[in-house]
Write a protein that holds these residues in place. Sequence first.
Motif, short mmCIF file in Angstrom:
data_model
loop_
_atom_site.label_atom_id
_atom_site.label_comp_id
_atom_site.label_asym_id
_atom_site.label_seq_id
_atom_site.Cartn_x
_atom_site.Cartn_y
_atom_site.Cartn_z
N GLY A 90 0.82 -1.21 0.00
CA GLY A 90 0.00 0.00 0.00
C GLY A 90 0.85 1.26 0.00
N GLY A 91 0.18 2.40 -0.11
CA GLY A 91 0.90 3.66 -0.09
C GLY A 91 0.08 4.78 -0.67
N LEU A 92 0.76 5.88 -0.94
CA LEU A 92 0.14 7.08 -1.52
C LEU A 92 0.47 7.15 -3.00
CD1 LEU A 92 -1.26 9.88 -1.28
CD2 LEU A 92 1.01 10.80 -0.66
N VAL A 93 -0.54 7.36 -3.82
CA VAL A 93 -0.34 7.44 -5.26
C VAL A 93 -1.26 8.51 -5.83
CG1 VAL A 93 -2.06 5.65 -5.75
CG2 VAL A 93 -0.21 6.05 -7.38
N GLN A 94 -0.84 9.12 -6.91
CA GLN A 94 -1.66 10.15 -7.56
C GLN A 94 -2.76 9.51 -8.39
OE1 GLN A 94 0.99 12.69 -9.79
NE2 GLN A 94 1.50 13.91 -7.98
N PRO A 95 -3.84 10.22 -8.61
CA PRO A 95 -4.89 9.70 -9.50
C PRO A 95 -4.32 9.30 -10.85
CG PRO A 95 -5.68 11.63 -8.35
CD PRO A 95 -4.22 11.52 -8.02
N GLY A 96 -4.77 8.15 -11.34
CA GLY A 96 -4.25 7.62 -12.60
C GLY A 96 -3.05 6.72 -12.43
N GLY A 97 -2.50 6.67 -11.24
CA GLY A 97 -1.33 5.85 -10.97
C GLY A 97 -1.66 4.41 -10.70
N SER A 98 -0.62 3.64 -10.36
CA SER A 98 -0.76 2.20 -10.13
C SER A 98 -0.09 1.78 -8.83
CB SER A 98 -0.13 1.42 -11.29
OG SER A 98 -0.76 1.70 -12.52
N THR B 176 -17.17 -17.23 2.22
CA THR B 176 -17.10 -16.30 3.36
C THR B 176 -15.72 -16.40 3.99
OG1 THR B 176 -19.45 -16.59 3.79
CG2 THR B 176 -18.10 -15.70 5.58
N PRO B 177 -15.03 -15.28 4.14
CA PRO B 177 -13.67 -15.32 4.69
C PRO B 177 -13.60 -15.91 6.09
CG PRO B 177 -14.07 -13.21 3.62
CD PRO B 177 -15.39 -13.92 3.68
N ASP B 178 -12.58 -16.72 6.28
CA ASP B 178 -12.31 -17.27 7.60
C ASP B 178 -11.12 -16.59 8.27
OD1 ASP B 178 -13.21 -20.01 5.84
OD2 ASP B 178 -14.20 -19.67 7.76
N TYR B 179 -10.25 -16.03 7.45
CA TYR B 179 -9.05 -15.37 7.97
C TYR B 179 -8.85 -14.05 7.25
CZ TYR B 179 -8.04 -19.90 10.02
OH TYR B 179 -8.12 -21.07 10.73
N TRP B 180 -8.26 -13.11 8.00
CA TRP B 180 -8.00 -11.77 7.46
C TRP B 180 -6.56 -11.37 7.73
CZ3 TRP B 180 -11.75 -9.25 4.73
CH2 TRP B 180 -13.07 -9.68 4.89
N GLY B 181 -6.03 -10.56 6.83
CA GLY B 181 -4.76 -9.92 7.10
C GLY B 181 -4.97 -8.67 7.92
N GLN B 182 -3.87 -7.97 8.18
CA GLN B 182 -3.93 -6.79 9.05
C GLN B 182 -4.38 -5.54 8.32
OE1 GLN B 182 -1.21 -7.93 7.67
NE2 GLN B 182 0.01 -6.16 6.99
N GLY B 183 -4.38 -5.58 7.00
CA GLY B 183 -4.79 -4.44 6.20
C GLY B 183 -3.62 -3.56 5.79
N THR B 184 -3.77 -2.94 4.63
CA THR B 184 -2.76 -2.01 4.15
C THR B 184 -3.47 -0.80 3.55
OG1 THR B 184 -0.78 -1.77 2.74
CG2 THR B 184 -2.56 -3.13 1.86
N GLN B 185 -2.98 0.39 3.89
CA GLN B 185 -3.65 1.63 3.48
C GLN B 185 -3.27 1.98 2.05
OE1 GLN B 185 -5.82 3.84 5.27
NE2 GLN B 185 -6.04 4.77 3.24
N VAL B 186 -4.28 2.29 1.25
CA VAL B 186 -4.08 2.83 -0.09
C VAL B 186 -4.74 4.20 -0.14
CG1 VAL B 186 -4.66 2.59 -2.54
CG2 VAL B 186 -3.96 0.58 -1.22
N THR B 187 -3.96 5.20 -0.48
CA THR B 187 -4.48 6.57 -0.57
C THR B 187 -4.20 7.11 -1.97
OG1 THR B 187 -4.06 6.95 1.77
CG2 THR B 187 -4.40 8.89 0.39
N VAL B 188 -5.27 7.53 -2.64
CA VAL B 188 -5.15 8.09 -3.99
C VAL B 188 -5.48 9.57 -3.89
CG1 VAL B 188 -5.85 7.92 -6.40
CG2 VAL B 188 -5.88 5.88 -4.93
N SER B 189 -4.47 10.38 -4.07
CA SER B 189 -4.65 11.82 -3.89
C SER B 189 -3.56 12.58 -4.62
CB SER B 189 -4.61 12.17 -2.41
OG SER B 189 -4.66 13.57 -2.22
N SER B 190 -3.92 13.76 -5.11
CA SER B 190 -2.93 14.62 -5.74
C SER B 190 -2.34 15.60 -4.73
CB SER B 190 -3.55 15.37 -6.92
OG SER B 190 -4.69 16.09 -6.50
#
Length: 117
Positions: free
Chosen positions: A9-17, A103-117
């Motif tokens: 995860g991370g910060l990316v600009q609109p249109g990015g990957s 139906t999920p039985d297990y989950w990861g801790q999560g990762t933040q994705v932020t799309v912003s200019s």
Amino acid sequence: QVQLVESGGGLVQPGGSLRLSCQASGSILSIISMAWYRQAPGNQRELVAAITRGGNRNYDDSVKGRFTISRDNAKNTVYLQMNSLKPEDTAVYYCSAALITKTPDYWGQGTQVTVSS
């Protein structure tokens, strides 16, 4: 027991990957499907994409044509390639594993994705 660890995860600009990774360990032979969900502030957790043991994939309509779910069995890892990202894709992304039904039985801790200019 199955353990899931997400990364990418991370910060990316609109249109990015971005590419998210989810490595599974433990009783991985019991997994019948894996999926990526996301949860934005104030919203419920929603399914983004899923892939079954047999390789069948499905996507939420909002990401079709932009996101691709794939897996590397040798690395016990599932990926989510996200292209043409939009601000509305901003969320915490969670990896999940299902053992009996979809139906999920297990989950990861999560990762933040932020799309912003």
